[in-house]
Motif scaffolding. Structure first.
Motif, short mmCIF file in Angstrom:
data_model
loop_
_atom_site.label_atom_id
_atom_site.label_comp_id
_atom_site.label_asym_id
_atom_site.label_seq_id
_atom_site.Cartn_x
_atom_site.Cartn_y
_atom_site.Cartn_z
N HIS A 107 9.89 6.98 133.45
CA HIS A 107 11.44 7.12 133.58
C HIS A 107 11.86 8.40 132.77
O HIS A 107 12.76 8.71 132.98
CB HIS A 107 11.90 5.79 133.26
CG HIS A 107 11.70 4.85 134.34
ND1 HIS A 107 12.68 4.59 135.42
CD2 HIS A 107 10.75 3.93 134.66
CE1 HIS A 107 12.21 3.99 136.49
NE2 HIS A 107 11.23 3.43 135.92
N PHE A 108 11.20 8.39 131.36
CA PHE A 108 11.52 9.34 130.54
C PHE A 108 11.48 10.61 131.11
O PHE A 108 12.37 11.53 131.17
CB PHE A 108 10.79 9.24 129.24
CG PHE A 108 10.94 10.29 128.25
CD1 PHE A 108 11.84 9.96 127.23
CD2 PHE A 108 10.41 11.64 128.06
CE1 PHE A 108 12.24 10.98 126.33
CE2 PHE A 108 10.71 12.50 127.32
CZ PHE A 108 11.48 12.16 125.88
N PHE A 109 10.32 10.87 131.82
CA PHE A 109 10.10 12.17 132.76
C PHE A 109 10.96 12.48 133.57
O PHE A 109 11.44 13.47 134.06
CB PHE A 109 8.51 12.43 133.00
CG PHE A 109 7.65 12.65 131.84
CD1 PHE A 109 7.90 13.65 130.77
CD2 PHE A 109 6.37 11.72 131.72
CE1 PHE A 109 6.97 13.77 129.78
CE2 PHE A 109 5.60 12.07 130.52
CZ PHE A 109 5.91 13.20 129.69
N GLY B 31 15.12 14.26 129.97
CA GLY B 31 15.93 14.30 128.72
C GLY B 31 17.38 13.61 128.88
O GLY B 31 17.80 13.65 127.67
N VAL B 32 17.78 13.12 129.90
CA VAL B 32 19.10 12.51 130.16
C VAL B 32 18.81 11.04 129.68
O VAL B 32 18.07 10.41 129.86
CB VAL B 32 19.65 12.35 131.58
CG1 VAL B 32 21.00 11.53 131.36
CG2 VAL B 32 19.89 13.63 132.20
N PRO B 33 19.66 10.67 128.31
CA PRO B 33 19.56 9.58 127.76
C PRO B 33 19.63 8.41 128.78
O PRO B 33 20.39 8.54 129.64
CB PRO B 33 20.62 9.22 126.64
CG PRO B 33 20.85 10.90 126.31
CD PRO B 33 20.54 11.52 127.75
N ARG C 276 15.23 12.70 122.07
CA ARG C 276 15.68 13.39 121.31
C ARG C 276 15.47 14.76 121.47
O ARG C 276 14.46 15.21 122.13
CB ARG C 276 14.88 13.32 119.79
CG ARG C 276 15.06 14.14 118.74
CD ARG C 276 14.17 13.96 117.40
NE ARG C 276 12.78 14.29 117.71
CZ ARG C 276 11.76 14.13 116.83
NH1 ARG C 276 12.16 14.00 115.73
NH2 ARG C 276 10.84 14.87 117.23
N SER C 277 16.54 15.68 121.23
CA SER C 277 16.33 17.07 121.79
C SER C 277 15.71 17.94 120.61
O SER C 277 15.37 17.34 119.33
CB SER C 277 17.59 17.88 121.83
OG SER C 277 18.39 17.45 120.69
N ARG C 278 15.08 18.92 120.92
CA ARG C 278 14.17 19.55 120.10
C ARG C 278 14.80 20.82 119.69
O ARG C 278 15.13 21.43 120.45
CB ARG C 278 12.69 19.84 120.64
CG ARG C 278 11.89 18.46 120.82
CD ARG C 278 10.96 18.30 119.90
NE ARG C 278 10.14 16.97 120.25
CZ ARG C 278 9.36 16.37 119.35
NH1 ARG C 278 9.51 16.53 118.15
NH2 ARG C 278 8.67 15.33 119.76
N ARG C 279 14.13 21.49 118.37
CA ARG C 279 14.35 22.81 118.27
C ARG C 279 13.41 23.43 118.93
O ARG C 279 12.47 23.03 119.22
CB ARG C 279 14.31 23.04 116.58
CG ARG C 279 15.34 22.42 115.76
CD ARG C 279 15.07 22.81 114.27
NE ARG C 279 16.14 21.99 113.59
CZ ARG C 279 17.14 22.31 113.32
NH1 ARG C 279 17.62 23.59 113.69
NH2 ARG C 279 18.01 21.58 112.50
N ARG C 280 13.42 24.83 119.22
CA ARG C 280 12.36 25.68 119.92
C ARG C 280 11.59 25.89 118.74
O ARG C 280 11.59 26.17 117.66
CB ARG C 280 13.00 27.07 120.14
CG ARG C 280 12.08 28.11 120.93
CD ARG C 280 12.72 29.27 121.44
NE ARG C 280 13.81 29.13 122.09
CZ ARG C 280 13.70 29.08 123.28
NH1 ARG C 280 12.48 28.87 124.17
NH2 ARG C 280 14.87 28.75 124.42
#
Length: 270
Positions: free
Chosen positions: A59-61, A65-67, A264-268
């Motif tokens: 489900h995460f995939f 990235g949508v919470p 969680r969003s990530r930095r590049r």
């Protein structure tokens, strides 16, 4: 820093503060660092391999990235199909993830630069997406406590190990470093901005992080004023004015009960 990342950081810090964790968890983390072994990593991987976790990974995939708290453009049936099609699987080794130690920041004699906070296992989807499954030992058993997009934890651990060093992170900056031969070397762009392209000595790094976070340790005015959950983006928008929370503290307060997974969003990466 994106507003989404700030909200997530605030929530994690507030939960950690509410659970009376934070820097006080550092001694336990150090003990875990000293005692971690192959058995711990095997148990952590078994927790990540649980069918219920693999279902959550699907489900995460599928949500990309949508919470879970936000609606998708597709319905539940389509999400379920996408989750099944993702066919998530674990990839590579389960690794310990080390985080800047509060005792080191304070200048406590003998304190390690970083201590193990949790373990991470890379997961991949059929379409090439990747995620990091975080596991931590709680009440005598290993539990999945978060799933984060990307695979920074395992990638940087592998890079440092290939060079004969040990990877660790400074979560307040989102920076990854390598500890090798008495020096702290950068592994990503954020770390390079922090310590320079060639890194610094451990002693110089201790002075640097003490300057950054020494006034935010337990018992400080920052702590006693109740600001332990407060995050404030700097003018450049590149970091948060975060309390020195250990990852284990935030994870302990947001541990998954088989239902909720943090996104969680990530930095590049560099």
């Amino acid at each position: 820093m994106s507003s989404h990342r700030v909200r997530l950081a605030r929530a994690a810090a507030a939960l950690a503060a509410a659970a009376a964790l934070g820097l006080a968890a550092a001694p336990q983390a150090q003990a875990a660092d000293q005692q971690a072994g192959a058995g711990d990593l095997a148990a952590a991987r078994a927790a990540a391999q649980n069918p219920a976790v693999l279902d959550q990974l699907g489900h995460f995939f599928a949500r990309r990235g949508v919470p879970p708290t936000q609606p998708l453009a597709i319905g539940p049936s389509d999400e379920a199909q996408a989750a099944k099609a993702a066919a998530p699987r674990l990839s590579g080794d389960t690794v310990p993830v080390r985080t800047l130690d509060a005792g080191f920041v304070a200048g406590r004699p003998g304190a390690p630069v970083a201590t193990v906070e949790f373990t991470a296992t890379k997961a991949v989807a059929a379409d090439g997406q990747s995620a990091s499954v975080w596991t931590a030992q709680q009440n005598g058993s290993w539990r999945v406590v978060n799933i984060a997009s990307g695979s920074d934890e395992t990638d940087y651990a592998a890079r440092a190990a290939a060079d004969g060093g040990t990877a660790f992170r400074e979560p307040q900056l989102g920076a990854w470093y390598e500890l090798k031969d008495g020096r702290v070397l950068p592994l990503d762009d954020t770390a390079r901005r922090s310590v320079g392209a060639h890194g610094v000595t451990v002693a110089a790094y201790q002075q640097l992080v003490h300057q950054r976070y020494g006034d935010k340790l337990p018992g400080s005015a920052y702590d006693t004023a109740g600001r332990a959950g407060g995050f404030q983006a700097d003018p450049a928008g590149s970091r948060s004015d975060a309390p020195l929370l250990t990852a284990g503290a935030a994870l302990g307060a947001t541990a998954l009960a088989g239902a909720v997974i943090g996104v969680r969003s990530r930095r590049r990466k560099a």
